[in-house]
Design a protein around this motif. Structure first.
Motif, PDB file in Angstrom:
ATOM      1  N   GLN A 130       0.803  -1.215   0.053  1.00  0.00           N
ATOM      2  CA  GLN A 130      -0.166  -0.020   0.022  1.00  0.00           C
ATOM      3  C   GLN A 130       0.874   1.149   0.044  1.00  0.00           C
ATOM      4  OE1 GLN A 130      -2.699  -0.408   3.468  1.00  0.00           O
ATOM      5  NE2 GLN A 130      -4.392  -1.166   1.709  1.00  0.00           N
ATOM      6  N   GLY A 131       0.688   2.206  -1.028  1.00  0.00           N
ATOM      7  CA  GLY A 131       1.340   3.394  -1.202  1.00  0.00           C
ATOM      8  C   GLY A 131       2.697   3.312  -1.468  1.00  0.00           C
ATOM      9  N   ASP A 132       3.612   4.094  -1.282  1.00  0.00           N
ATOM     10  CA  ASP A 132       4.867   4.255  -1.720  1.00  0.00           C
ATOM     11  C   ASP A 132       5.951   3.828  -0.741  1.00  0.00           C
ATOM     12  OD1 ASP A 132       4.238   5.267  -4.293  1.00  0.00           O
ATOM     13  OD2 ASP A 132       4.297   7.393  -3.403  1.00  0.00           O
ATOM     14  N   VAL A 133       7.059   3.200  -1.272  1.00  0.00           N
ATOM     15  CA  VAL A 133       8.314   3.067  -0.322  1.00  0.00           C
ATOM     16  C   VAL A 133       8.762   4.158   0.227  1.00  0.00           C
ATOM     17  CG1 VAL A 133      10.612   2.173  -0.087  1.00  0.00           C
ATOM     18  CG2 VAL A 133       8.771   1.034  -1.461  1.00  0.00           C
ATOM     19  N   TYR A 134       8.924   4.276   1.538  1.00  0.00           N
ATOM     20  CA  TYR A 134       9.366   5.596   2.194  1.00  0.00           C
ATOM     21  C   TYR A 134      10.443   5.021   3.242  1.00  0.00           C
ATOM     22  CZ  TYR A 134       6.693   3.197   5.852  1.00  0.00           C
ATOM     23  OH  TYR A 134       5.883   2.190   6.876  1.00  0.00           O
ATOM     24  N   LEU A 135      11.269   5.927   3.725  1.00  0.00           N
ATOM     25  CA  LEU A 135      12.277   5.952   4.641  1.00  0.00           C
ATOM     26  C   LEU A 135      11.760   5.888   6.118  1.00  0.00           C
ATOM     27  CD1 LEU A 135      15.537   7.624   3.281  1.00  0.00           C
ATOM     28  CD2 LEU A 135      15.223   5.193   3.420  1.00  0.00           C
ATOM     29  N   GLU A 136      12.334   4.820   6.930  1.00  0.00           N
ATOM     30  CA  GLU A 136      12.253   4.915   8.306  1.00  0.00           C
ATOM     31  C   GLU A 136      13.379   4.480   9.186  1.00  0.00           C
ATOM     32  OE1 GLU A 136       9.542   2.609  11.719  1.00  0.00           O
ATOM     33  OE2 GLU A 136       8.266   3.340   9.959  1.00  0.00           O
TER      34      GLU A 136
END
Length: 163
Positions: A130-136
């Protein structure tokens, strides 16, 4: 490798179990992945802790934290999914996630915050990106959802919820 699965509430964990699960989480998430983050986030108190221990020795080989719906997300969630480096490459990750899904209960939506490189692993278990890849915490992540009452997952065998 014979693994015994236990599902425990925080207050039911023995001190040694708590130490070993925190040690494993730290060894992999902080040291191995070189990621400084706040692991102890108060969610452990309300979580169900899934521990996979080697039957012969009791050594902790795999762990996941299962959170009830409404605690972190509207859906149930699985996090802190980890397999010891000593036990990787033997299918234990698949067994762990099947047990974690079963521990969340029948026919419930389950949300995960997966490390992006494991997206195809989770797709095999019915999760959908779901949604875009993001940095955490400096690591690429992908939000994923496993809708309620999915067909059985496409990995090998079906796990039963731990007793």
């Amino acid at each position: 490798m014979n693994v015994e699965w236990q599902l425990e509430r925080f207050d039911a964990l023995q001190l040694r179990q708590l130490y070993e699960l925190l040690q494993l989480r730290s060894a992999v998430f902080a040291v191995e992945q070189n990621c400084v983050y706040q692991d102890l986030d108060d969610l452990d108190f309300e979580a169900f802790h899934l521990l996979g221990c080697k039957q012969e020795t009791g050594q902790l080989l795999a762990y996941a934290r299962c959170l009830p719906a409404g605690l972190k997300y509207p859906e149930a969630s699985i996090g802190r999914v980890v397999v010891s480096g000593l036990a990787r490459g033997r299918g234990l990750g698949h067994e762990l996630i099947r047990c974690a899904i079963a521990a969340c209960g029948p026919c419930v939506d389950i949300r995960i915050n997966a490390q992006a490189y494991l997206e195809s692993f989770y797709l095999q278990h019915g999760f959908i990106a779901q949604g875009d890849v993001y940095l955490e915490d400096g690591i690429r992540h992908q939000m994923m959802l496993r809708p309620a009452c999915r067909e059985p997952d496409k990995s090998k065998s079906q796990a039963q919820p731990p007793a």
